[in-house]
Write an enzyme that holds these catalytic residues in place. Sequence first.
Site, PDB file in Angstrom:
ATOM      1  N   SER A 177       0.856  -1.189   0.000  1.00  0.00           N
ATOM      2  CA  SER A 177       0.000   0.000   0.000  1.00  0.00           C
ATOM      3  C   SER A 177       0.886   1.231   0.000  1.00  0.00           C
ATOM      4  O   SER A 177       1.970   1.227   0.594  1.00  0.00           O
ATOM      5  CB  SER A 177      -0.890   0.025   1.244  1.00  0.00           C
ATOM      6  N   TYR A 210      -2.720  -0.679   9.791  1.00  0.00           N
ATOM      7  CA  TYR A 210      -2.670  -1.093   8.392  1.00  0.00           C
ATOM      8  C   TYR A 210      -1.370  -0.647   7.740  1.00  0.00           C
ATOM      9  O   TYR A 210      -0.669  -1.448   7.107  1.00  0.00           O
ATOM     10  CB  TYR A 210      -3.871  -0.492   7.656  1.00  0.00           C
TER      11      TYR A 210
END
Length: 265
Positions: free
Chosen positions: A149, A162
């Site tokens: 990400s 995350y």
Amino acid sequence: MAGRRALVTGAGQGIGAAVARTLAAQGAHVAATDRRAGGIEALASEHTPSAEHAEGAAEGAGAITPYAMDVTDAAAVHDVVEAVTVRHGPLDILVNVAGILRPGPAAELSDADWGDTFAVNATGVFHTARAVAPGMAARGRGSIVTVGSNAAGVPRTQLGAYAASKAAAAMYTKCLGLELARSGVRCNVVAPGSTDTAMQRALWRDPDALTRVLDGDPAVYRTGIPLGRIAEPSDIADAVLFLVSDLARHITMQELYVDGGATLR
């Protein structure tokens, strides 16, 4: 990709499903894995293998075979990789896509949210790579791609667990790539930005959410997307396809940001 064998985690929906479809469309036989069987079974029905291909004996049109697998369970990962290898042959490609998102203020995350996030996003990558990499190294070829990400490289509010887990997965993949380079195995990372998936839409809680993603949101210290569009899962899958193909044969330990310029890199 014709005749190559790939394992894709998190293939039940979103980016994982797009990766599996893209590889199969290019001729690969894909072992599509996910914790829940429904999505991968539906995906597999789109690409029904011939009897010969199902035994790994034929090259040509791609196929997708579903395997229920929880990446947090090391023993289950080992068993599925062994089953795939016996049925279809040695793996040429591993794509780590499985991931979860537990948003919340960084100082208020529960132990469970933190632990579960790392168990899937980081430890899951470790489990699959550990199960696949030795065989690739012994054969002197293979490609591993971890879908990370852009949050792993740019701080994001509400995404502490995350972002940290994706950063851990990315660095593990690069370290693995360094250790495996002399064996001919390449390890790279694709770092998507905002992509139109169920995970992304779960963060949109009002009609203006997409506009803020595209234009930026000063309240959360976020720039917009210079290209002016949100990614589709196929955009990420195409980047994965490039990195696992021979077109990228001299590329390893790299992190390719696929975010429309959102991180200004």
